[in-house]
Motif scaffolding. Structure first.
Motif, PDB file in Angstrom:
ATOM      1  N   GLU A  20       0.879  -1.174   0.062  1.00  0.00           N
ATOM      2  CA  GLU A  20      -0.044   0.139   0.189  1.00  0.00           C
ATOM      3  C   GLU A  20       0.859   1.175   0.012  1.00  0.00           C
ATOM      4  OE1 GLU A  20      -2.726  -0.320   3.273  1.00  0.00           O
ATOM      5  OE2 GLU A  20      -3.675  -2.003   2.436  1.00  0.00           O
ATOM      6  N   LEU A  21       1.985   1.290   0.730  1.00  0.00           N
ATOM      7  CA  LEU A  21       2.890   2.604   0.682  1.00  0.00           C
ATOM      8  C   LEU A  21       3.532   2.584  -0.575  1.00  0.00           C
ATOM      9  CD1 LEU A  21       4.561   1.876   4.400  1.00  0.00           C
ATOM     10  CD2 LEU A  21       3.309   3.933   3.722  1.00  0.00           C
ATOM     11  N   ALA A  22       3.923   1.605  -1.085  1.00  0.00           N
ATOM     12  CA  ALA A  22       4.377   1.582  -2.381  1.00  0.00           C
ATOM     13  C   ALA A  22       3.387   2.195  -3.433  1.00  0.00           C
ATOM     14  CB  ALA A  22       4.995   0.219  -3.052  1.00  0.00           C
ATOM     15  N   ALA A  23       2.204   1.724  -3.399  1.00  0.00           N
ATOM     16  CA  ALA A  23       1.263   2.409  -4.316  1.00  0.00           C
ATOM     17  C   ALA A  23       0.967   3.693  -3.943  1.00  0.00           C
ATOM     18  CB  ALA A  23      -0.040   1.620  -4.098  1.00  0.00           C
ATOM     19  N   GLU A  24       1.121   4.240  -2.813  1.00  0.00           N
ATOM     20  CA  GLU A  24       0.869   5.433  -2.456  1.00  0.00           C
ATOM     21  C   GLU A  24       1.781   6.406  -3.011  1.00  0.00           C
ATOM     22  OE1 GLU A  24       0.906   8.326   1.864  1.00  0.00           O
ATOM     23  OE2 GLU A  24       0.364   6.250   1.786  1.00  0.00           O
ATOM     24  N   LEU A  25       3.103   5.854  -2.997  1.00  0.00           N
ATOM     25  CA  LEU A  25       4.474   6.740  -3.472  1.00  0.00           C
ATOM     26  C   LEU A  25       4.129   6.814  -4.874  1.00  0.00           C
ATOM     27  CD1 LEU A  25       7.137   5.448  -0.916  1.00  0.00           C
ATOM     28  CD2 LEU A  25       6.117   7.998  -1.222  1.00  0.00           C
ATOM     29  N   GLN A  26       3.559   5.997  -5.728  1.00  0.00           N
ATOM     30  CA  GLN A  26       3.508   5.846  -7.139  1.00  0.00           C
ATOM     31  C   GLN A  26       4.871   5.715  -7.750  1.00  0.00           C
ATOM     32  OE1 GLN A  26       0.792   9.441  -7.838  1.00  0.00           O
ATOM     33  NE2 GLN A  26      -0.914   7.950  -7.791  1.00  0.00           N
ATOM     34  N   ILE A  27       5.587   5.015  -7.387  1.00  0.00           N
ATOM     35  CA  ILE A  27       6.982   4.645  -7.733  1.00  0.00           C
ATOM     36  C   ILE A  27       6.971   3.908  -9.037  1.00  0.00           C
ATOM     37  CG2 ILE A  27       9.319   3.944  -7.225  1.00  0.00           C
ATOM     38  CD1 ILE A  27       8.454   4.020  -4.359  1.00  0.00           C
ATOM     39  N   PRO A  28       7.428   4.720 -10.139  1.00  0.00           N
ATOM     40  CA  PRO A  28       7.486   3.977 -11.312  1.00  0.00           C
ATOM     41  C   PRO A  28       8.575   2.738 -11.556  1.00  0.00           C
ATOM     42  CG  PRO A  28       7.708   6.152 -11.633  1.00  0.00           C
ATOM     43  CD  PRO A  28       7.771   5.920 -10.397  1.00  0.00           C
ATOM     44  N   ASP A  29       7.938   1.489 -12.039  1.00  0.00           N
ATOM     45  CA  ASP A  29       8.997   0.327 -12.445  1.00  0.00           C
ATOM     46  C   ASP A  29       9.419   0.017 -10.891  1.00  0.00           C
ATOM     47  OD1 ASP A  29       8.268   0.612 -15.051  1.00  0.00           O
ATOM     48  OD2 ASP A  29       9.913   2.025 -15.287  1.00  0.00           O
ATOM     49  N   LEU A  30       9.014   0.036  -9.846  1.00  0.00           N
ATOM     50  CA  LEU A  30       9.187  -0.342  -8.637  1.00  0.00           C
ATOM     51  C   LEU A  30       9.468  -1.913  -8.588  1.00  0.00           C
ATOM     52  CD1 LEU A  30      10.231   0.246  -5.671  1.00  0.00           C
ATOM     53  CD2 LEU A  30       7.872  -0.222  -5.040  1.00  0.00           C
ATOM     54  N   GLN A  31      10.746  -2.156  -8.254  1.00  0.00           N
ATOM     55  CA  GLN A  31      11.181  -3.871  -8.415  1.00  0.00           C
ATOM     56  C   GLN A  31      11.027  -4.224  -6.840  1.00  0.00           C
ATOM     57  OE1 GLN A  31      11.732  -5.122 -11.519  1.00  0.00           O
ATOM     58  NE2 GLN A  31      10.901  -3.114 -12.042  1.00  0.00           N
ATOM     59  N   LEU A  32       9.910  -4.250  -6.227  1.00  0.00           N
ATOM     60  CA  LEU A  32       9.812  -4.661  -5.061  1.00  0.00           C
ATOM     61  C   LEU A  32       9.759  -6.232  -4.952  1.00  0.00           C
ATOM     62  CD1 LEU A  32       9.268  -4.284  -1.930  1.00  0.00           C
ATOM     63  CD2 LEU A  32       6.921  -3.561  -2.402  1.00  0.00           C
ATOM     64  N   GLU A  33       8.740  -6.799  -5.843  1.00  0.00           N
ATOM     65  CA  GLU A  33       8.538  -8.200  -5.751  1.00  0.00           C
ATOM     66  C   GLU A  33      10.083  -8.803  -6.075  1.00  0.00           C
ATOM     67  OE1 GLU A  33       6.173  -9.713  -4.609  1.00  0.00           O
ATOM     68  OE2 GLU A  33       5.114  -7.652  -4.599  1.00  0.00           O
TER      69      GLU A  33
END
Length: 523
Positions: free
Chosen positions: A376-389
């Motif tokens: 949810e935090l990652a979505a809130e920050l709207q980070i393009p191409d986030l390689q979290l997974e």
């Protein structure tokens, strides 16, 4: 640059408080080793984007010395090249360009931050300095990255040079971070002070760099393609060192060689969003109304070649290679970290906690709720191409030391009058977040540093923290919440252990936004 050499002796000299003994001398030694590696990686990131080498990679002369090659384009050379530049890195770029072009360079004008030339001289960085009897005139201004009269004089001199060019000339434009403040030329009747006040108010209310530049372009003679228009009919080649997320050429230094795509309505929307439209000076309203009724419409820049020669992506790639050489599993999360600094700190703190459960399988795993909160935090920050997974899967597979890398620029909403910058504020907030989560048998270190070597109006590039930060602060009578409430992160880190956690590099001569490093090492 000697980031590691400057940070570690300070840490070694810092007094050992009882809290450090409780964590054992071994734990302190581990933190020092991580700090040294973090500084090494930061130094490698900056080294990958130094202006001279990047310019030489972008420009070359053919064997006859009569043609300048820029990517897949060629330009005739016959002592017809003029040079202008503005930004924190352009002095090194200009020095490299003059060395390459030789007698073909007729004249140049660059606008650089006040004090940077002396800083390069003190640091012995001769490669960043122009030679004696250079054809390039140097103006210094925009102290603390704010437009001033000195920068205005530079901008008007640059405009004068551009307006005198002909169709036989080639204008080489060197652009880097900080360029917008170093090229202030408000459209009359707007004054420099009025434009500066409006920009400061927007920044204090949390406006993004894109929003700030939209307003700057609308009120500028040179931004938003104005410099390219002034140079017409000469050919224009812009070599750009990007300090903006995603490397949009129309945003970097407010796009002086890129036709603006924004309308007056876009400006009004931004001003409404931050509650400033009603307080606009009459001069600003006059300029915006003129633009809205311009019968010629926006101009084009078909005579311009814009080339990105360096960016945060290149810096992170080099740091990743260095981390892997040190034995880390290294993953670049994103080169486009942006958003509110509080949310970003929460993201990094929770990421460290969730990562711990994957690196130490004997520990209790993160709950489904915590995993969901991280996403949810990652979505809130709207980070393009986030390689979290990818990062989480890497940790689950390897069970070894991990280094997560990222770059970008968080946004800080100013609430107090303290001293600091976004990197020190982010590091302090991450330190506060790390105490919320039990990290168990894992060493954690977070570093945030500005690649230009100057974080806000301070002499530090940034700072690094560990989960012990809160207890270290308490032992010295420092209330983290109070410093954060006043945006006073620099004062906090200066007082904590004699400044041991500050990252000191000096002015680096380059600027590709910030670098974030998160180290996770199981015991």
């Amino acid at each position: 640059m000697a980031a590691a050499l400057q940070v570690l002796p300070r840490l070694a000299r810092a007094p050992l408080h009882p809290l450090l003994w409780r964590g054992s001398v071994a734990r302190l030694a581990s933190s020092m080793a991580l700090a040294e590696q973090a500084c090494q990686l930061f130094e490698s990131a900056v080294g990958a984007v130094l202006p001279g080498p990047m310019l030489h990679r972008a420009l070359s002369l053919d064997p006859s010395g009569r043609q300048l090659k820029v990517r897949d384009r060629s330009f005739q050379l016959r002592q017809n090249v003029y040079l202008v530049g503005f930004g924190k890195a352009v002095m090194g770029m200009a020095a490299a360009a003059e060395e390459l072009l030789g007698q073909h360079l007729v004249q140049g004008v660059i606008s650089i931050p006040k004090g940077i030339r002396a800083a390069m001289e003190r640091a012995g960085k001769q490669e960043m300095l122009l030679k004696p009897h250079s054809r390039v005139q140097v103006f210094e201004g925009a102290e603390d990255n704010l437009p001033d009269r000195d920068a205005l004089r530079a901008a008007l001199t640059i405009r004068q040079l551009a307006e005198g060019l002909t169709a036989d000339d080639l204008l080489l434009v060197l652009i880097s971070g900080g360029g917008s403040a170093l090229l202030p030329a408000p459209i009359p009747p707007v004054t420099l002070e009025e434009k500066q006040t409006l920009t400061r108010l927007l920044a204090a209310r949390g406006a993004t760099i894109q929003e700030l530049n939209t307003i700057r372009k609308a009120l500028s003679q040179l931004k938003g393609g104005g410099l390219a228009q002034a140079a017409y009919p000469a050919q224009v080649v812009s070599l750009i060192l990007s300090d903006v997320v995603g490397d949009p050429v129309e945003v970097i230094a407010s796009g002086p060689t890129v036709a603006s795509s924004h309308s007056v309505q876009d400006c009004l929307h931004i001003l409404n969003r931050y509650g400033l439209r009603a307080a606009l000076p009459r001069s600003v309203k006059t300029v915006l109304s003129r633009a809205d009724s311009d019968p010629h419409g926006p101009h084009t820049c078909g005579h311009v070649l814009n080339v990105i020669i360096g960016s945060n992506v290149l810096a992170l790639a080099e740091a990743q290679r260095q981390a892997e050489a040190l034995g880390y599993q290294a993953v670049v999360l994103s080169a486009a970290m942006q958003g509110d600094v509080k949310s970003m700190a929460q993201f990094y703190g929770l990421l460290a906690h969730v990562a711990r459960t994957r690196l130490t399988p004997s520990m209790a795993g993160a709950s489904v709720e915590e995993d969901a909160q991280l996403h949810e935090l990652a979505a809130e920050l709207q980070i393009p191409d986030l390689q979290l997974e990818e990062a989480l899967e890497t940790m689950a597979r390897g069970r070894g030391p991990v280094c997560l890398l990222a770059g970008g620029e968080p946004t800080v909403q100013l609430q107090g009058s303290g001293r600091g910058g976004r990197n020190q504020e982010l590091a302090l907030r991450v330190g506060a977040e790390l105490r919320r989560w039990p990290l168990g048998q894992i060493d954690v270190l977070f570093l945030s540093g500005g690649t230009d070597g100057q974080d806000g109006p301070t002499e530090a590039a940034g700072a690094w923290v560990t989960p012990e930060l809160a207890s270290q602060a308490t032992a010295e009578g420092l209330d983290m919440a109070t410093f954060l409430a006043h945006n006073d992160s620099h004062t906090f880190f200066c007082r904590l252990q004699g400044g041991a956690h500050l990252l000191h590099t000096g002015m680096t001569g380059t600027n590709v936004m910030d670098t974030h490093l998160l180290f996770l090492r199981p015991w």
